[in-house]
Design a protein around this motif. Structure first.
Motif, PDB file in Angstrom:
ATOM      1  N   ALA A  55       0.817  -1.216   0.000  1.00  0.00           N
ATOM      2  CA  ALA A  55       0.000   0.000   0.000  1.00  0.00           C
ATOM      3  C   ALA A  55       0.851   1.266   0.000  1.00  0.00           C
ATOM      4  O   ALA A  55       0.341   2.353  -0.235  1.00  0.00           O
ATOM      5  N   LEU A  56       2.144   1.127   0.265  1.00  0.00           N
ATOM      6  CA  LEU A  56       3.039   2.291   0.280  1.00  0.00           C
ATOM      7  C   LEU A  56       3.500   2.603  -1.141  1.00  0.00           C
ATOM      8  O   LEU A  56       4.644   2.374  -1.524  1.00  0.00           O
ATOM      9  N   THR A  57       2.597   3.149  -1.924  1.00  0.00           N
ATOM     10  CA  THR A  57       2.873   3.453  -3.331  1.00  0.00           C
ATOM     11  C   THR A  57       3.623   4.775  -3.436  1.00  0.00           C
ATOM     12  O   THR A  57       3.179   5.724  -4.084  1.00  0.00           O
ATOM     13  N   THR A  58       4.804   4.822  -2.813  1.00  0.00           N
ATOM     14  CA  THR A  58       5.539   6.072  -2.688  1.00  0.00           C
ATOM     15  C   THR A  58       6.700   6.200  -3.656  1.00  0.00           C
ATOM     16  O   THR A  58       7.238   7.288  -3.835  1.00  0.00           O
ATOM     17  N   GLY A  59       7.163   5.110  -4.246  1.00  0.00           N
ATOM     18  CA  GLY A  59       8.363   5.145  -5.051  1.00  0.00           C
ATOM     19  C   GLY A  59       9.618   4.860  -4.252  1.00  0.00           C
ATOM     20  O   GLY A  59      10.702   4.747  -4.803  1.00  0.00           O
ATOM     21  N   PHE A  60       9.490   4.737  -2.920  1.00  0.00           N
ATOM     22  CA  PHE A  60      10.641   4.420  -2.077  1.00  0.00           C
ATOM     23  C   PHE A  60      11.087   2.981  -2.342  1.00  0.00           C
ATOM     24  O   PHE A  60      10.283   2.099  -2.616  1.00  0.00           O
ATOM     25  N   ARG A  61      12.385   2.749  -2.234  1.00  0.00           N
ATOM     26  CA  ARG A  61      12.958   1.414  -2.410  1.00  0.00           C
ATOM     27  C   ARG A  61      13.792   1.073  -1.184  1.00  0.00           C
ATOM     28  O   ARG A  61      14.387   1.934  -0.577  1.00  0.00           O
TER      29      ARG A  61
END
Length: 351
Positions: A211-217
């Motif tokens: 659900a964390l559709t942030t672009g963070f990797r």
């Protein structure tokens, strides 16, 4: 507010639907007339739209579930993810220590009126028993939250002129009037710094990392970087210092000169801290004292510092539209990964 491409907007926002209606009719709902049945009235009340904040706690409830939206993956295919919970958290001295902050996956730090700071905590992998103190929303929160799939936004209220904008956003607003049973007033702090949220009465369970559709990797640290023991970020009336702790493998936080701790006294030490340089300008709103409300622009591009593993990495950030997550890369375009665990993103004025 900064404009974005509305073509990619998801379904329109709505208010939190309580598990059962109670009390007087709320805004936009009228009592039944003539042959209206009690069941019809109950159904209408369950679909009520409401805004603002209340001053008292609500009776207990059994909570409610939420439907799950679909989102697009990097390949463009539909994938069921889930609805994150974002909570606006008070950060003045009278509100500390906060409760439930250590359970957040992401903590955004933003400047508000008078040069003070406020936090937005985003929960996806776990839901604490209690979060707070909960405070009001700001205009720039709406742009920041569009990167998620119809998030639930818990806040204590907002300016009257801002509420219609919130109603139009692809999010689910959760105020004390929308979900009375999810909030309560604590006794250890004075009002307005004592409003707390029970997250499990908003979401039945944590939606998970997808659900964390942030672009963070997450992954290994980038090459290079500068050894750094401590980094301080200053607002006009607030400051944050992040000090690397080799023993804890995290950055211990100091806020306004005092250790940032949980309600049970544990020092917060996120493994990754991002100092993201953005434009902070005046919005069209102000507080009751006439102080202008800052607007933090999170769509666009710029520079940032990623702090992890005791080193600072100079990177670039890119968020083309509001529905995109923010990507961080090295100067040559290589994606930058974060350490596993909580991430703090501190929005700082662009030099």
């Amino acid at each position: 507010m900064a404009t974005v491409d509305g073509a990619t907007r998801r379904r329109p926002g709505r208010r939190f639907r309580a598990s059962r209606g109670r009390g007087p009719a709320r805004r936009g709902v009228h009592p039944g007339r003539g042959t209206a049945t009690a069941s019809a009235l109950a159904a209408a009340l369950a679909l009520t739209l409401a805004a603002g904040c209340t001053n008292g706690p609500a009776p207990a409830d059994d909570g409610r579930g939420t439907d799950r939206p679909a989102s697009r993956t990097d390949t463009g295919t539909a994938a069921a993810v889930g609805q994150v919970l974002a909570v606006k958290i008070d950060n003045v001295r009278a509100a500390r220590p906060q409760t439930g902050l250590d359970a957040a996956d992401i903590v955004y730090v933003e400047q508000v009126e008078g040069g003070l700071s406020r936090l937005m905590a985003v929960y996806a992998t776990r839901l604490p028993k209690t979060v707070g103190p909960v405070r009001s929303a700001r205009e720039s929160d709406l742009e920041l939250l569009r990167q998620f799939d119809r998030p639930a936004l818990a806040f204590s209220g907002a300016q009257g002129k801002l509420l219609p904008l919130i109603d139009k956003e692809p999010l689910e607003a959760v105020t004390p009037q929308d979900a009375e049973d999810a909030y309560y007033r604590g006794t250890e702090k004075a009002s307005p710094h004592n409003l707390y949220l029970r997250p499990h009465r908003v979401l039945p369970s944590a939606p998970g990392e997808a659900a964390l559709t942030t672009g963070f990797r997450h992954g290994p640290a980038p090459d290079g970087g500068t050894p750094m023991r401590s980094r301080t970020v200053r607002y006009p009336s607030a400051r944050f210092t992040f000090t690397w702790s080799p023993e804890r493998r995290g950055w211990e936080i100091t806020t306004d000169g005092a250790p940032t701790v949980t309600a049970d006294g544990r020092r917060l030490a996120p493994p990754t801290v991002v100092v993201q340089y953005v434009d902070v300008r005046r919005s069209g709103y102000h507080d009751v004292l006439g102080n202008p409300t800052p607007y933090t622009e999170t769509v666009g591009s710029g520079t940032a510092e990623v702090l992890r593993d005791g080193r600072s990495h100079d990177v670039r950030w890119l968020r083309p539209t509001a529905t995109d997550g923010t990507r961080f890369t090295t100067r040559d375009g290589t994606p930058v990964a974060f350490a596993e665990g909580q991430v703090w993103v501190v929005f700082a004025q662009r030099p």
